[in-house]
Design a protein around this motif. Structure first.
Motif, PDB file in Angstrom:
ATOM      1  N   UNK A  20       0.709  -1.229   0.050  1.00 49.35           N
ATOM      2  CA  UNK A  20       0.109  -0.064  -0.026  1.00 49.35           C
ATOM      3  C   UNK A  20       0.924   1.145  -0.027  1.00 49.35           C
ATOM      4  N   UNK A  21       0.304   2.482  -0.708  1.00 48.90           N
ATOM      5  CA  UNK A  21       0.795   3.613  -0.667  1.00 48.90           C
ATOM      6  C   UNK A  21       0.315   4.382   0.289  1.00 48.90           C
ATOM      7  N   UNK A  22       0.825   5.516   0.938  1.00 54.21           N
ATOM      8  CA  UNK A  22       0.373   6.297   1.882  1.00 54.21           C
ATOM      9  C   UNK A  22       1.111   7.699   1.846  1.00 54.21           C
ATOM     10  N   UNK A  23       0.414   8.727   2.453  1.00 54.10           N
ATOM     11  CA  UNK A  23       0.990   9.975   2.737  1.00 54.10           C
ATOM     12  C   UNK A  23       0.902  10.215   4.104  1.00 54.10           C
ATOM     13  N   UNK A  24       2.013  11.093   4.769  1.00 52.00           N
ATOM     14  CA  UNK A  24       2.002  11.341   6.060  1.00 52.00           C
ATOM     15  C   UNK A  24       2.759  12.797   6.381  1.00 52.00           C
ATOM     16  N   UNK A  25       2.073  13.442   7.388  1.00 50.42           N
ATOM     17  CA  UNK A  25       2.632  14.815   7.882  1.00 50.42           C
ATOM     18  C   UNK A  25       2.407  14.880   9.241  1.00 50.42           C
ATOM     19  N   UNK A  26       3.445  15.928   9.862  1.00 54.79           N
ATOM     20  CA  UNK A  26       3.165  16.254  11.294  1.00 54.79           C
ATOM     21  C   UNK A  26       4.298  17.087  11.826  1.00 54.79           C
ATOM     22  N   UNK A  27       4.239  17.227  12.963  1.00 47.53           N
ATOM     23  CA  UNK A  27       5.119  18.161  13.472  1.00 47.53           C
ATOM     24  C   UNK A  27       6.310  17.416  14.272  1.00 47.53           C
ATOM     25  N   UNK A  28       7.705  18.021  14.161  1.00 48.14           N
ATOM     26  CA  UNK A  28       8.749  17.876  14.770  1.00 48.14           C
ATOM     27  C   UNK A  28       9.117  18.598  16.118  1.00 48.14           C
ATOM     28  N   UNK A  29       9.585  18.147  17.204  1.00 54.46           N
ATOM     29  CA  UNK A  29      10.248  19.263  17.879  1.00 54.46           C
ATOM     30  C   UNK A  29      11.692  18.615  18.125  1.00 54.46           C
ATOM     31  N   UNK A 168      24.875  15.979  17.455  1.00 53.74           N
ATOM     32  CA  UNK A 168      23.725  15.226  16.662  1.00 53.74           C
ATOM     33  C   UNK A 168      22.486  15.675  16.980  1.00 53.74           C
ATOM     34  N   UNK A 169      21.760  15.231  15.735  1.00 57.98           N
ATOM     35  CA  UNK A 169      20.304  15.707  15.467  1.00 57.98           C
ATOM     36  C   UNK A 169      19.392  14.848  16.635  1.00 57.98           C
ATOM     37  N   UNK A 170      18.318  15.456  17.400  1.00 60.13           N
ATOM     38  CA  UNK A 170      17.341  14.693  17.892  1.00 60.13           C
ATOM     39  C   UNK A 170      15.840  15.334  17.711  1.00 60.13           C
ATOM     40  N   UNK A 171      15.106  14.568  17.533  1.00 63.02           N
ATOM     41  CA  UNK A 171      13.734  15.019  17.150  1.00 63.02           C
ATOM     42  C   UNK A 171      12.418  14.162  17.550  1.00 63.02           C
ATOM     43  N   UNK A 172      11.463  14.615  18.120  1.00 64.17           N
ATOM     44  CA  UNK A 172      10.325  13.806  18.453  1.00 64.17           C
ATOM     45  C   UNK A 172       9.106  14.238  17.391  1.00 64.17           C
ATOM     46  N   UNK A 173       8.678  13.355  16.665  1.00 68.39           N
ATOM     47  CA  UNK A 173       7.645  13.382  15.743  1.00 68.39           C
ATOM     48  C   UNK A 173       6.039  13.070  16.198  1.00 68.39           C
ATOM     49  N   UNK A 174       5.302  13.839  15.707  1.00 63.54           N
ATOM     50  CA  UNK A 174       3.982  13.260  15.883  1.00 63.54           C
ATOM     51  C   UNK A 174       3.358  13.510  14.440  1.00 63.54           C
ATOM     52  N   UNK A 175       2.698  12.291  14.051  1.00 65.87           N
ATOM     53  CA  UNK A 175       2.285  12.372  12.410  1.00 65.87           C
ATOM     54  C   UNK A 175       0.884  11.777  12.565  1.00 65.87           C
ATOM     55  N   UNK A 176       0.232  12.362  11.400  1.00 61.18           N
ATOM     56  CA  UNK A 176      -1.152  11.642  10.641  1.00 61.18           C
ATOM     57  C   UNK A 176      -0.719  11.237   9.507  1.00 61.18           C
ATOM     58  N   UNK A 177      -1.242  10.079   8.998  1.00 62.39           N
ATOM     59  CA  UNK A 177      -1.416   9.667   7.512  1.00 62.39           C
ATOM     60  C   UNK A 177      -2.493   9.127   7.277  1.00 62.39           C
ATOM     61  N   UNK A 178      -2.533   8.997   5.960  1.00 64.44           N
ATOM     62  CA  UNK A 178      -3.432   8.254   5.333  1.00 64.44           C
ATOM     63  C   UNK A 178      -2.952   7.098   4.158  1.00 64.44           C
TER      64      UNK A 178
END
Length: 180
Positions: A20-29, A168-178
């Motif tokens: 399956x294909x999908x798209x996802x977007x969200x916020x990074x801190x 080093x980079x660090x990030x917390x991600x919250x995402x919503x996808x379809x």
């Protein structure tokens, strides 16, 4: 030869039934370690491809635009934003029908940078490595109509050599996808 071609076509059709294909977007801190800078809030967005490998295991690859860096304008009058093209390769383990945990490597290619220090803007990318490698891990939940949500932690594995410092980079991600 015809049998081999027929077998190849049938196996490809069978694989597509499990994909399956999908798209996802969200916020990074995000932030970088070794300094006491404030976090940057950015976005990530892109697409992914999943393949049901085994009954409860899903393989996923994707490509995303990913914003990282820090924003310490209140304390030091400095912010530095790094924009990456990110390519994760993940394994997801499904449990309780709608939940999953996932982990895997993620490669990042630096696409741009914007530093603001007391109103002076610099866009040079020469002061940091042009790529990054991280480990991404998190938990996700599948909702009705192909919607999914997830929270993940992106842990940098190599130094980005920021001004020749080992950070080093660090990030917390919250995402919503379809999924489609």
């Amino acid at each position: 030869m015809k049998k081999l071609l027929l077998l190849l076509i049938l196996s490809t059709v069978g694989m597509q039934a499990n994909a399956q294909f999908g798209v996802r977007a969200g916020a990074n801190v995000s932030n970088i370690n070794q300094f006491a800078f404030a976090n940057r809030v950015g976005i990530h967005l892109g697409g992914y491809y999943t393949y049901d490998w085994k009954e409860d295991v899903i393989l996923e690859a994707g490509i995303y635009f990913n914003q990282k860096g820090y924003n310490d304008q209140k304390n030091t009058n400095v912010s530095d934003f790094f924009n990456y093209i990110s390519i994760p390769v993940l394994a997801r383990y499904k449990f309780l029908d709608q939940f999953n945990v996932f982990a895997g490597p993620q490669a990042h290619i630096l696409s741009s940078r914007k530093r603001n220090e007391n109103g002076t803007i610099s866009k040079t990318t020469m002061i940091l490595r042009g790529y990054d490698l991280s480990a991404l891990a998190g938990v996700g939940m599948d909702l009705p109509q192909g919607i999914n949500v997830q929270i993940a932690y992106d842990y940098g594995l190599i130094s980005i050599n920021y001004f020749d410092f080992i950070v080093k980079n660090r990030s917390l991600q919250l995402s919503v996808g379809k999924r489609f």
